[in-house]
Design a protein around this motif. Structure first.
Motif, short mmCIF file in Angstrom:
data_model
loop_
_atom_site.label_atom_id
_atom_site.label_comp_id
_atom_site.label_asym_id
_atom_site.label_seq_id
_atom_site.Cartn_x
_atom_site.Cartn_y
_atom_site.Cartn_z
N GLY A 31 0.79 -1.23 0.00
CA GLY A 31 0.00 0.00 0.00
C GLY A 31 0.82 1.27 0.00
N ILE A 32 2.12 1.16 -0.22
CA ILE A 32 2.99 2.31 -0.04
C ILE A 32 2.77 3.42 -1.08
N ALA A 33 2.68 3.05 -2.35
CA ALA A 33 2.49 4.08 -3.38
C ALA A 33 1.15 4.82 -3.20
N PRO A 34 0.02 4.10 -3.03
CA PRO A 34 -1.24 4.82 -2.79
C PRO A 34 -1.19 5.66 -1.51
N PHE A 35 -0.49 5.18 -0.51
CA PHE A 35 -0.37 5.93 0.75
C PHE A 35 0.30 7.27 0.52
N TYR A 36 1.49 7.24 -0.11
CA TYR A 36 2.21 8.51 -0.29
C TYR A 36 1.50 9.42 -1.29
N SER A 37 0.81 8.83 -2.27
CA SER A 37 0.03 9.67 -3.20
C SER A 37 -1.01 10.46 -2.41
N ASP A 38 -1.71 9.77 -1.52
CA ASP A 38 -2.76 10.43 -0.73
C ASP A 38 -2.17 11.46 0.23
N LYS A 39 -1.01 11.12 0.79
CA LYS A 39 -0.38 12.06 1.72
C LYS A 39 -0.14 13.41 1.04
N TYR A 40 0.43 13.34 -0.18
CA TYR A 40 0.75 14.59 -0.87
C TYR A 40 -0.47 15.21 -1.56
N ALA A 41 -1.50 14.40 -1.75
CA ALA A 41 -2.76 14.96 -2.26
C ALA A 41 -3.59 15.54 -1.12
N LYS A 42 -3.03 15.44 0.09
CA LYS A 42 -3.65 15.99 1.30
C LYS A 42 -4.99 15.33 1.65
N ILE A 43 -5.08 14.04 1.33
CA ILE A 43 -6.26 13.29 1.76
C ILE A 43 -5.84 12.11 2.64
N GLY A 44 -4.65 12.24 3.21
CA GLY A 44 -4.19 11.23 4.17
C GLY A 44 -4.71 11.54 5.55
N PHE A 45 -4.47 10.62 6.49
CA PHE A 45 -4.93 10.80 7.87
C PHE A 45 -3.74 10.74 8.82
N GLN A 46 -3.48 11.83 9.51
CA GLN A 46 -2.43 11.82 10.53
C GLN A 46 -2.98 11.12 11.79
N VAL A 47 -2.07 10.54 12.55
CA VAL A 47 -2.47 9.85 13.79
C VAL A 47 -3.31 10.77 14.69
N CYS A 48 -2.91 12.02 14.79
CA CYS A 48 -3.63 12.95 15.68
C CYS A 48 -5.11 13.11 15.28
N GLU A 49 -5.40 12.89 13.99
CA GLU A 49 -6.79 13.04 13.52
C GLU A 49 -7.73 11.97 14.08
N LEU A 50 -7.14 10.88 14.57
CA LEU A 50 -7.97 9.82 15.17
C LEU A 50 -8.65 10.32 16.44
N PHE A 51 -8.10 11.40 17.00
CA PHE A 51 -8.59 11.88 18.29
C PHE A 51 -9.61 13.01 18.16
N ASP A 52 -10.06 13.25 16.95
CA ASP A 52 -11.11 14.23 16.72
C ASP A 52 -12.20 13.52 15.91
N GLU A 53 -13.10 12.83 16.66
CA GLU A 53 -14.04 11.92 16.01
C GLU A 53 -14.94 12.58 14.97
N GLU A 54 -15.41 13.78 15.32
CA GLU A 54 -16.37 14.43 14.43
C GLU A 54 -15.75 14.73 13.05
N SER A 55 -14.59 15.36 13.07
CA SER A 55 -13.91 15.68 11.81
C SER A 55 -13.50 14.40 11.08
N LEU A 56 -13.10 13.41 11.87
CA LEU A 56 -12.67 12.15 11.28
C LEU A 56 -13.79 11.53 10.45
N LYS A 57 -14.98 11.53 11.04
CA LYS A 57 -16.13 10.92 10.37
C LYS A 57 -16.43 11.62 9.04
N GLU A 58 -16.38 12.95 9.09
CA GLU A 58 -16.64 13.74 7.87
C GLU A 58 -15.61 13.46 6.80
N LYS A 59 -14.36 13.43 7.24
CA LYS A 59 -13.27 13.23 6.27
C LYS A 59 -13.33 11.83 5.66
#
Ligand code: GDP
Length: 424
Positions: A130-158
């Motif tokens: 999954g490495i290539a799709p992962f880094y593509s998403d990271k730079y397309a700014k649709i990845g998920f940082q670990v810290c985002e797991l701790f904001d449930e509401e935004s997480l669900k929307e995203k």
């Protein structure tokens, strides 16, 4: 002091062994790029291990192992790896995970598989982690940082918004079942519980560690020639494999990296597709593959046979230069004791001209190897501890390579174990 341990070649140079060895004198070991797509094989008093995500320092009680922000973090894989170690008697390691590390999602693995299937013969030879799709998403700014797991509401929307987009590809490009956003959200909540005990502001932690004079190792994955920018693009990995990226992928100032130990393999091996100028084939390759590494040259992640070749001085010198090597460790030298003669690729012939400079991919694809040959030493060198005790032809091989690398070889590895090392 920060020291980077990185590869000069196509990966599998034996960085894991060197890191495991140097970790003894270190406080902190950090993985700063890549993910679980390549493995480090380590042999020590606990047994034989193939680590994919954890840094190679996890076997000591006194070290802290860190997953930096630059890593593709497969959370269930991390937990599995930790549990495996503990079940084999290794003391529970102290682990920190950057709150800015991004999460490798279940769909990254699926997209990696589906895309390789779609490409068929033109595939990259991906490990499908999954490495290539992962880094593509990271730079397309649709990845998920670990810290985002701790904001449930935004997480669900995203999650809902990302699924909308991913499902277009699932349905229309790959003709596969759609991702269920609710199920994915629940999976992420499970991930949160798994990773929670390790989450840390790693950059700040390292800032303080550097101030306190701690010994820090940055452990690179793969090697120079697989770097996204400076490697054999597009047959590269999707993150930077260079020491310089250690500063970014760990979150430290670049000038803190004082030592760049570049691991160079005494012959060549590569996985995946792409130019490989000094490649050898058939019986010649089979024999080296069988004798190579520790128990043969087969991928630590996939088990596939590695492509084999003679030592490539052009690629390795470039590999050291682009890493900014301050010193080199020459590994798996013991394997070559069976050869009467050792060919070394010292130049590339491109359009009738010989060059010693590693070219861009377009030129590289036309390159033919120019060899010189050194006499073999025809004996077992495992167990030798002093440089002077190595056979003369073996020292000549090392010294020839050292000149070609334009980098001092300070360590010679003559076996897979922690103690199979000769310091110069
Ligand atoms: P990494 O990805 O750079 O860490 O490399 P690997 O873990 O794939 O290492 C390649 C293989 O070589 C592993 O099986 C190691 O145990 C083995 N190895 C490392 N150094 C030596 C050495 O000096 N001699 C031999 N025979 N094997 C070695």
């Amino acid at each position: 002091m920060v020291r980077a341990i990185v590869g000069a070649n196509w990966g599998d140079e034996g960085k894991g062994k060197i890191t495991d060895m140097l970790a003894k004198e270190s406080d902190i070991i950090i993985r700063y790029q890549g993910g679980s797509n390549a493995g480090h094989t380590i042999i020590n008093n606990y047994g034989k291990f193939a680590l994919h995500l954890l840094p190679s320092g996890v076997f000591y009680n006194h070290t802290t192992s860190i997953i930096g922000n630059g890593v593709a973090l497969n959370i269930p894989y991390l937990i599995k790896e930790v549990n495996d170690l503990v079940s084999k008697g290794v003391p529970k390691p102290s682990i920190l995970v950057s709150d800015r590390a991004q999460i490798l999602m279940p769909y990254h693995i699926l997209f990696d598989q589906y895309e390789e299937e779609r490409l068929g013969k033109r595939s990259f030879g991906s490990t499908k982690s999954g490495i290539a799709p992962f880094y593509s998403d990271k730079y397309a700014k649709i990845g998920f940082q670990v810290c985002e797991l701790f904001d449930e509401e935004s997480l669900k929307e995203k999650v809902a918004s990302v699924c909308e987009m991913k499902n277009v590809l699932m349905e229309h490009l790959y003709h596969k079942p759609a991702i269920d956003p609710e199920e994915l959200f629940q999976t992420l909540l499970e991930y949160r519980e798994m990773v929670k005990p390790f989450v840390c502001d790693v950059s700040n932690y390292l800032h303080n560690a550097i101030k306190e004079g701690k010994n820090i190792l940055l452990e690179g994955q793969l090697g120079s020639l697989k770097d996204t920018d400076h490697g054999i693009y597009p047959m590269v990995t999707s993150s930077s494999t260079l020491a310089a990226y250690g500063a970014i992928g760990a979150g430290i100032p670049p000038y803190e990296i004082k030592n760049i130990t570049t691991v160079v393999k005494a012959y060549s091996s590569a996985v995946g597709a792409g130019a490989f100028v000094s490649e050898i084939f058939e019986d010649e390759a089979d024999e080296l593959r069988r004798r190579g590494g520790d128990g043969g040259e087969y991928g630590a992640t996939t088990g596939r046979p590695r492509r084999m070749g003679w030592f490539d001085a052009v690629a390795s010198r470039y590999g050291c230069r682009i890493q900014g090597a301050t010193e080199a460790a020459l590994t798996v030298l013991d394997v070559l004791g069976y050869l009467d003669e050792l060919p070394i690729c010292i130049g590339y012939e491109i359009d009738g001209k010989v060059t010693k400079d590693f070219p861009n991919t377009v030129e590289l694809n036309k390159a033919k190897p120019v060899y010189t040959t050194l006499p073999g030493w025809k004996c077992e060198i495992r167990g030798i501890k002093k440089y002077e005790d190595l056979p003369e032809n073996c020292r000549n091989y090392i010294e020839f390579i050292e000149k070609e690398l334009e980098t001092p070889i300070t360590m010679v590895s003559n076996g897979p174990g922690r103690d199979d090392i000769i310091y110069r």
